[in-house]
Design a protein around this motif. Structure first.
Motif, mmCIF file in Angstrom:
data_model
loop_
_atom_site.group_PDB
_atom_site.id
_atom_site.type_symbol
_atom_site.label_atom_id
_atom_site.label_comp_id
_atom_site.label_asym_id
_atom_site.label_seq_id
_atom_site.Cartn_x
_atom_site.Cartn_y
_atom_site.Cartn_z
ATOM 1 N N SER A 72 0.856 -1.206 -0.004
ATOM 2 C CA SER A 72 -0.036 0.003 -0.031
ATOM 3 C C SER A 72 0.846 1.423 0.187
ATOM 4 O O SER A 72 1.774 1.164 0.689
ATOM 5 C CB SER A 72 -0.931 0.083 1.117
ATOM 6 O OG SER A 72 -1.893 -1.007 1.394
ATOM 7 N N ALA A 73 0.573 2.225 -1.016
ATOM 8 C CA ALA A 73 1.305 3.420 -0.989
ATOM 9 C C ALA A 73 0.549 4.556 -0.288
ATOM 10 O O ALA A 73 -0.660 4.727 -0.883
ATOM 11 C CB ALA A 73 1.865 3.913 -2.355
ATOM 12 N N ILE A 74 0.894 5.352 0.857
ATOM 13 C CA ILE A 74 0.235 6.279 1.033
ATOM 14 C C ILE A 74 0.855 7.621 0.649
ATOM 15 O O ILE A 74 2.140 7.919 1.053
ATOM 16 C CB ILE A 74 0.403 6.217 2.763
ATOM 17 C CG1 ILE A 74 -0.494 4.880 3.281
ATOM 18 C CG2 ILE A 74 -0.298 7.663 3.478
ATOM 19 C CD1 ILE A 74 -0.122 4.672 4.462
ATOM 20 N N VAL A 75 0.332 8.364 -0.213
ATOM 21 C CA VAL A 75 1.056 9.193 -0.837
ATOM 22 C C VAL A 75 0.574 10.779 -0.724
ATOM 23 O O VAL A 75 -0.798 11.003 -0.492
ATOM 24 C CB VAL A 75 0.751 8.875 -2.535
ATOM 25 C CG1 VAL A 75 1.357 9.964 -3.303
ATOM 26 C CG2 VAL A 75 1.054 7.510 -2.856
ATOM 27 N N ASN A 76 1.724 11.644 -0.711
ATOM 28 C CA ASN A 76 1.474 12.812 -0.460
ATOM 29 C C ASN A 76 0.461 13.558 -1.338
ATOM 30 O O ASN A 76 0.624 13.390 -2.589
ATOM 31 C CB ASN A 76 2.679 13.561 -0.586
ATOM 32 C CG ASN A 76 2.692 15.068 -0.572
ATOM 33 O OD1 ASN A 76 1.962 15.796 0.209
ATOM 34 N ND2 ASN A 76 3.531 15.750 -1.596
ATOM 35 N N THR A 77 -0.493 14.470 -0.755
ATOM 36 C CA THR A 77 -1.615 15.327 -1.724
ATOM 37 C C THR A 77 -1.219 16.739 -1.463
ATOM 38 O O THR A 77 -2.037 17.561 -1.899
ATOM 39 C CB THR A 77 -2.812 14.828 -1.477
ATOM 40 O OG1 THR A 77 -3.304 15.144 -0.151
ATOM 41 C CG2 THR A 77 -3.136 13.559 -1.898
#
Ligand code: FO1
Length: 316
Positions: free
Chosen positions: A29-34
């Motif tokens: 799972s990638a938790i990506v900067n928004t």
């Protein structure tokens, strides 16, 4: 092993690509900067989420690190003729993503649902998760006299990161909540990596979301950071400038200390062999250190870094 990766755009996506080859996409799972998200031409653009998705799909322009390989920019040329801002280059194919995202958001779908639809359509099996469904925007404060507030992309792309940084705001972060999908990914993770992304501009906005920071602090899973700094220089872009503003030494030690205090304890740090001299100092903080060549140019480099990171975390 289920793995969650906290990631920005280009550096994060390279590491994720390597991991996907080594451990398979399904377990990631990638938790990506928004914080870099921006609205331009009436369209919702989520650069880091797209960079990660396109990279994992094998579609990214690997020279630039963003956008689709082989894209054209005819639409931008027309917009420029109409006097519209053309400093942020949206490719003709890339625009398809932004049109779809904008329309889906208007129909009431959450950013997480839209990102999921996009990654599935592009054949990506890694769960690509925007850090939050709430609006968070990174602003850079610049100026010698009166302070100006620039959107992160205005600072980075429009002005080429030339301005001295006076301050950074992750606007909206204090009120933002992690999505249920992000919380589930973090709770289920058996290992958590902080990708070699800009600690202040890319990882910083993610850790600034209180629910994510708390979840990481409470996590039983080992947390390992991959250094974004090698031999006193950042791997990409103006990371050193951001670290300088945050009064963080441009070294693996500086980054280790930053993460260690943000997370109330970092378990491990993967550093480059060039920084071997720092290992003892980092270990004095109670952080285990592993050394490897961590500069990622070609596919084999990405796989090697990922392999080293996984082996390291398994041994913690
Ligand atoms: N970066 C640039 O340096 N110039 C651009 O014109 C540009 C356009 C762009 C379009 C879509 C996209 O998803 C990313 C784009 N980027 C561009 C990259 C982006 O600004 C940054 O690299 C990330 O936000 C930082 O992680």
């Amino acid at each position: 092993m289920r793995i969650a990766v906290v990631a920005g755009g280009v550096g994060g996506s390279k590491f994720l690509w390597g991991l996907a080859q080594e451990v398979g996409e399904e377990s990631l799972s990638a938790i990506v900067n928004t914080g870099d998200d921006i609205e331009l031409h009436g369209l919702a653009i989520s650069p880091d989420v797209d960079i990660v998705t396109y990279t994992l799909a094998g579609l990214v322009d690997t020279d630039k690190g963003w956008g689709f390989a082989g894209d054209t920019f005819h639409c931008m040329e027309v917009l420029a003729k109409y006097g519209q801002p053309a400093w942020f280059k949206l490719g003709d194919r890339d625009l398809g993503t932004h049109l779809f995202r904008t329309q889906a958001l208007r129909q009431g779908r959450r950013p997480t649902e839209v990102a999921d639809a996009i990654r599935r359509a592009l054949g990506v099996r890694v769960r690509v998760l925007p850090m939050t469904d709430d609006p968070v925007t990174t602003h850079i404060l610049v100026g010698d006299g009166p302070i100006r507030h620039l959107h992160f992309q205005e600072y980075l792309v429009q002005r080429g990161a030339v301005d001295e940084i006076r301050g950074i705001e992750y606007r909206g972060s204090a009120r933002a909540h992690p999505s249920p999908e992000v919380l589930a990914a973090l709770r289920e993770a058996e290992a958590i990596f902080l990708a070699p992304s800009n600690p202040v501009a890319s990882i910083g906005p993610i850790l600034a979301v209180p629910g994510i920071r708390d979840c990481l602090r409470r996590s039983q899973a080992p947390i390992v950071a991959i250094s974004p700094v090698v031999g006193g220089q950042s791997l990409k872009g103006p990371t050193d400038k951001f670290l300088g503003w945050a009064k963080v030494e441009v070294s693996p030690m500086g980054v280790a200390r930053l993460y260690d205090s943000a997370l109330d304890g970092l378990d491990g740090m993967l550093i480059d062999r060039a920084d071997a001299g720092e290992a003892a100092r980092i270990e004095e903080l109670g952080i285990r250190v592993r050394m490897e060549g961590i500069v990622m140019r070609g596919p084999e480099d990405k796989r090697r870094v990922a392999r080293a990171a996984v082996k390291f975390v398994e041994e913690l």
